[in-house]
Design a protein around this motif. Sequence first.
Motif, PDB file in Angstrom:
ATOM      1  N   SER A  69       0.821  -1.205   0.000  1.00  0.00           N
ATOM      2  CA  SER A  69       0.000   0.000   0.000  1.00  0.00           C
ATOM      3  C   SER A  69       0.858   1.260   0.000  1.00  0.00           C
ATOM      4  O   SER A  69       0.397   2.326   0.351  1.00  0.00           O
ATOM      5  N   LYS A  70       2.106   1.089  -0.399  1.00  0.00           N
ATOM      6  CA  LYS A  70       3.014   2.226  -0.420  1.00  0.00           C
ATOM      7  C   LYS A  70       2.447   3.386  -1.255  1.00  0.00           C
ATOM      8  O   LYS A  70       2.479   4.539  -0.843  1.00  0.00           O
ATOM      9  N   GLU A  71       1.903   3.046  -2.420  1.00  0.00           N
ATOM     10  CA  GLU A  71       1.366   4.087  -3.311  1.00  0.00           C
ATOM     11  C   GLU A  71       0.167   4.773  -2.665  1.00  0.00           C
ATOM     12  O   GLU A  71       0.024   5.981  -2.736  1.00  0.00           O
ATOM     13  N   GLU A  74       1.308   7.144  -0.098  1.00  0.00           N
ATOM     14  CA  GLU A  74       1.869   8.379  -0.641  1.00  0.00           C
ATOM     15  C   GLU A  74       0.782   9.293  -1.180  1.00  0.00           C
ATOM     16  O   GLU A  74       0.872  10.511  -1.078  1.00  0.00           O
ATOM     17  N   LEU A  75      -0.238   8.678  -1.747  1.00  0.00           N
ATOM     18  CA  LEU A  75      -1.379   9.462  -2.227  1.00  0.00           C
ATOM     19  C   LEU A  75      -2.046  10.187  -1.053  1.00  0.00           C
ATOM     20  O   LEU A  75      -2.388  11.363  -1.140  1.00  0.00           O
ATOM     21  N   LEU A  76      -2.188   9.475   0.047  1.00  0.00           N
ATOM     22  CA  LEU A  76      -2.858  10.047   1.216  1.00  0.00           C
ATOM     23  C   LEU A  76      -2.021  11.135   1.880  1.00  0.00           C
ATOM     24  O   LEU A  76      -2.556  12.094   2.433  1.00  0.00           O
ATOM     25  N   LEU A  77      -0.701  10.973   1.816  1.00  0.00           N
ATOM     26  CA  LEU A  77       0.178  11.932   2.497  1.00  0.00           C
ATOM     27  C   LEU A  77       0.049  13.337   1.935  1.00  0.00           C
ATOM     28  O   LEU A  77       0.288  14.318   2.637  1.00  0.00           O
ATOM     29  N   ALA A  78      -0.329  13.438   0.657  1.00  0.00           N
ATOM     30  CA  ALA A  78      -0.482  14.762   0.061  1.00  0.00           C
ATOM     31  C   ALA A  78      -1.867  15.336   0.323  1.00  0.00           C
ATOM     32  O   ALA A  78      -2.165  16.456  -0.064  1.00  0.00           O
ATOM     33  N   GLN A  79      -2.724  14.563   0.960  1.00  0.00           N
ATOM     34  CA  GLN A  79      -4.077  15.031   1.265  1.00  0.00           C
ATOM     35  C   GLN A  79      -4.105  15.659   2.661  1.00  0.00           C
ATOM     36  O   GLN A  79      -3.228  15.393   3.476  1.00  0.00           O
ATOM     37  N   PRO A  80      -5.123  16.470   2.899  1.00  0.00           N
ATOM     38  CA  PRO A  80      -5.194  17.092   4.234  1.00  0.00           C
ATOM     39  C   PRO A  80      -5.616  16.111   5.318  1.00  0.00           C
ATOM     40  O   PRO A  80      -6.734  16.169   5.825  1.00  0.00           O
ATOM     41  N   ALA A 142       4.821  -6.030  12.741  1.00  0.00           N
ATOM     42  CA  ALA A 142       5.137  -6.085  11.308  1.00  0.00           C
ATOM     43  C   ALA A 142       5.142  -4.674  10.708  1.00  0.00           C
ATOM     44  O   ALA A 142       6.012  -4.340   9.902  1.00  0.00           O
ATOM     45  N   PHE A 143       4.186  -3.835  11.100  1.00  0.00           N
ATOM     46  CA  PHE A 143       4.151  -2.452  10.617  1.00  0.00           C
ATOM     47  C   PHE A 143       5.433  -1.728  11.020  1.00  0.00           C
ATOM     48  O   PHE A 143       5.984  -0.952  10.250  1.00  0.00           O
ATOM     49  N   ASN A 144       5.883  -1.998  12.236  1.00  0.00           N
ATOM     50  CA  ASN A 144       7.116  -1.386  12.703  1.00  0.00           C
ATOM     51  C   ASN A 144       8.294  -1.760  11.823  1.00  0.00           C
ATOM     52  O   ASN A 144       9.120  -0.926  11.478  1.00  0.00           O
ATOM     53  N   ILE A 145       8.350  -3.046  11.484  1.00  0.00           N
ATOM     54  CA  ILE A 145       9.457  -3.505  10.644  1.00  0.00           C
ATOM     55  C   ILE A 145       9.367  -2.839   9.278  1.00  0.00           C
ATOM     56  O   ILE A 145      10.352  -2.335   8.744  1.00  0.00           O
ATOM     57  N   ALA A 146       8.154  -2.805   8.721  1.00  0.00           N
ATOM     58  CA  ALA A 146       7.989  -2.255   7.369  1.00  0.00           C
ATOM     59  C   ALA A 146       8.337  -0.767   7.339  1.00  0.00           C
ATOM     60  O   ALA A 146       8.943  -0.282   6.387  1.00  0.00           O
ATOM     61  N   ILE A 147       7.973  -0.048   8.371  1.00  0.00           N
ATOM     62  CA  ILE A 147       8.173   1.398   8.365  1.00  0.00           C
ATOM     63  C   ILE A 147       9.650   1.752   8.567  1.00  0.00           C
ATOM     64  O   ILE A 147      10.106   2.806   8.151  1.00  0.00           O
ATOM     65  N   SER A 148      10.399   0.841   9.176  1.00  0.00           N
ATOM     66  CA  SER A 148      11.820   1.122   9.400  1.00  0.00           C
ATOM     67  C   SER A 148      12.719   0.542   8.316  1.00  0.00           C
ATOM     68  O   SER A 148      13.915   0.768   8.316  1.00  0.00           O
ATOM     69  N   LYS A 256       5.699   9.901  11.963  1.00  0.00           N
ATOM     70  CA  LYS A 256       5.682  11.367  12.000  1.00  0.00           C
ATOM     71  C   LYS A 256       7.006  11.966  11.564  1.00  0.00           C
ATOM     72  O   LYS A 256       7.063  13.109  11.150  1.00  0.00           O
ATOM     73  N   ARG A 257       8.072  11.201  11.698  1.00  0.00           N
ATOM     74  CA  ARG A 257       9.404  11.729  11.375  1.00  0.00           C
ATOM     75  C   ARG A 257       9.968  11.217  10.070  1.00  0.00           C
ATOM     76  O   ARG A 257      11.088  11.539   9.700  1.00  0.00           O
ATOM     77  N   LYS A 258       9.208  10.405   9.370  1.00  0.00           N
ATOM     78  CA  LYS A 258       9.752   9.754   8.193  1.00  0.00           C
ATOM     79  C   LYS A 258       9.575  10.612   6.947  1.00  0.00           C
ATOM     80  O   LYS A 258       8.636  11.380   6.835  1.00  0.00           O
ATOM     81  N   ASP A 259      10.520  10.462   6.003  1.00  0.00           N
ATOM     82  CA  ASP A 259      10.395  11.140   4.706  1.00  0.00           C
ATOM     83  C   ASP A 259       9.795  10.183   3.689  1.00  0.00           C
ATOM     84  O   ASP A 259      10.127   9.002   3.672  1.00  0.00           O
ATOM     85  N   PHE A 260       8.920  10.712   2.835  1.00  0.00           N
ATOM     86  CA  PHE A 260       8.308   9.845   1.828  1.00  0.00           C
ATOM     87  C   PHE A 260       8.627  10.327   0.418  1.00  0.00           C
ATOM     88  O   PHE A 260       8.940  11.472   0.222  1.00  0.00           O
TER      89      PHE A 260
END
Lengths: 260, 236
Positions: A69-71, A74-80, A142-148, A256-260
């Motif tokens: 669901s990476k895409e 990223e789509l959601l990150l540009a939304q408010p 698992a989410f933790n692993i994926a996000i790091s 909150k601190r990650k770059d996409f």
Amino acid sequence: MLKILKYSFYDLMRSRWSYVYFLFYLLLGFVLLFLNNDVSKAVITLMNIIIVLVPLIGTIFGIMYCYNSKEFTELLLAQPIPRRSIFLGQYLGVAGSLTFSLVFGLGIPFVIYGLFKSNAIFDFTLLLVTGAFLTMIFTALAFNIAISNENRIKGFGYAVLLWLFMAVIYDGLFLISLILFEEYPLDNFSLVATLLNPVDLSRTLILLKLDISALLGYTGAVFKQFFGTNAGLVISALMLLMWTVLPVWRIVFVAKRKDF
Amino acid sequence: MIKVENLYKKFGKNQVLDGLDLQIGKGGIIAVLGPNGSGKTTLIKCILGMVIPDKGSIEVMDTPIRRTWKYRSEINYMPQIADFPGNVRVRELFDMIRDLRQRPDRQEELVELFGLEPHMQKRLSTLSGGTKQKVNIVLTFMFDCPLLILDEPTTGLDPAALIRLKRLIREEHSRGKTILITSHIMEFVAEIADEVIYLLEGRIYFQGSVEELKKMTKQKNLEHAIAALTTTTADA
């Protein structure tokens, strides 16, 4: 957040794998009940399967969903929408749909078989609750692993290792340490060691509720004294809760601190 | 509209933005240019809050954007590569974004303009690159927002769609909107942009009108002007 949750949940409920997972439990429930012809016995067999399978499925589903669901993310990150909502929503969507499959997949056959008339209803509920907890814990891990880890292969590797460690290796180390230090009093050590691994904790919790704890000998008695009481139950539940809350908190913290 | 001060961002050892300062006023079409890896996309993502800068401040419409997200409802962003969740249908994607944004939209009109009706029920993974880009355009232009950010909007478009896109951009421009565009197609930029920002090694190397740029580099067309800019900086 609820909207993200809704979309993630629907997205997963529509996918083939959720059906497979649901049907698997449905089938498992029916088969076990037919073979055992007894709700209590079926619960024990089921426990052995759930304890190993639920963490595995939670881990694999969680990591797959994150990378796939990476895409979408990223789509959601540009939304408010705040980041917290995006990630918590997705997490709850995955954990929710897996728990849904587990509870209904197993619940339906047991209810049809006459669960409400049997005295195993408490045991069965406990089984489902621990199953739900394990799903949430391992999906969060698992989410933790994926996000790091940006690298999918690495992420998958870590996820499988995590499961292997929690479900198999931890027990092995635990047993070895019991044998090595058998001359020392180990009841407190084993109690703490059990509390620290959600898989072991769930297993012990269910076993001790199932009145077969007499088979466990002296240590069993110590365990029964601890887990069998209400205080033990509360502490165990708190530990499971901690195992859920801490990884979930870290998801939000890192996101909150990650770059996409 | 946008005010960037002293912006730094490092990815690993790679200093992508190196003390960048930028001011963009309200209204106008601004092209952000620069060689590959000069930090165009990073700058845009910083403005959107997708990349968190190491140092520096960004203000969008006079509000600092640090740790906030509400300002994004005033921005329409078109990402560089149209990567959408594959198993979602086009209509579902539109419905979802509309549901998330909760403001009036002109989806129907745009879908018709780009001829997307036959694709509405298809899954996004089955669409061609150009069609995905059209979906991307519709998603970007369907809401009425004062700031539009378009990252390589022309990728994969056929000539007819490109003409429609240009018309759409001009239309938004005439409504007094601020439009930020990155592109490597200089013809497109020369035709459409009021102002050019040239990024190099994480800083603003040039900011001004296309005419000023041509005058400065003593070139007749934008493509050569940019090329001249790149080579003179490479020699320096």
